[in-house]
Write a protein that holds these residues in place. Sequence first.
Motif, short mmCIF file in Angstrom:
data_model
loop_
_atom_site.label_atom_id
_atom_site.label_comp_id
_atom_site.label_asym_id
_atom_site.label_seq_id
_atom_site.Cartn_x
_atom_site.Cartn_y
_atom_site.Cartn_z
N VAL A 20 0.88 -1.22 -0.08
CA VAL A 20 0.00 -0.06 0.00
C VAL A 20 1.01 1.32 0.10
O VAL A 20 0.70 2.10 -0.94
N LEU A 21 1.61 1.46 1.00
CA LEU A 21 2.43 2.84 1.36
C LEU A 21 3.62 2.25 2.08
O LEU A 21 3.56 1.44 2.77
N CYS A 22 4.66 3.05 1.93
CA CYS A 22 5.90 2.73 2.76
C CYS A 22 6.70 3.98 2.85
O CYS A 22 6.69 4.91 1.92
N SER A 56 -4.49 3.52 -6.68
CA SER A 56 -5.76 3.87 -5.99
C SER A 56 -6.00 4.34 -4.83
O SER A 56 -6.86 4.91 -4.28
N VAL A 57 -4.77 4.58 -4.18
CA VAL A 57 -4.77 5.04 -2.82
C VAL A 57 -4.38 6.66 -2.61
O VAL A 57 -4.19 7.08 -1.76
N LYS A 58 -3.42 6.77 -3.89
CA LYS A 58 -2.86 8.22 -3.72
C LYS A 58 -4.12 9.24 -3.52
O LYS A 58 -5.02 9.20 -4.36
N ASP A 98 -11.09 -1.03 -0.37
CA ASP A 98 -10.14 -1.17 0.56
C ASP A 98 -10.25 -2.12 1.80
O ASP A 98 -9.44 -2.43 2.55
N THR A 99 -11.26 -2.90 1.64
CA THR A 99 -11.48 -4.06 2.83
C THR A 99 -10.32 -5.27 2.54
O THR A 99 -10.16 -5.31 1.58
#
Length: 120
Positions: A47-49, A62-64, A89-90
């Motif tokens: 997802v993110l780091c 998709s999360v930006k 996002d589940t």
Amino acid sequence: VQLQASGGGLVQVGESLVLSCDASGFIFDHWAIGWFRQAPGKEREGVLCINMSGGRIYYQDSVKGRFTISRDSAKNTVYLQMNSLNPEDTAVYYCAADDLSCHYDGMGYWGKGTQVTVSS
């Protein structure tokens, strides 16, 4: 090295959640910390780091604009702020740490996950 993710829950579409990753057993600021997720029936994905220098790596387009990652060195905690949540996002969300960099496929240490469920 110990990592503990928390903050998951059941929310409605469009709502927000903040996940926390409490870390111990290593020099927090010298490690990269990432968030990963695994949805039912799907492979785990990044997802993110956030790396040692504070740089952010977004693994999912998709999360930006919706998710942000931050670290509080005083608390040895990394946060994942998630806004405008949708059913896609589940997943079970995991935090992971590595002493070299943000590896998509090879973070060295993993914590137990926390469930995020977005209901429509």
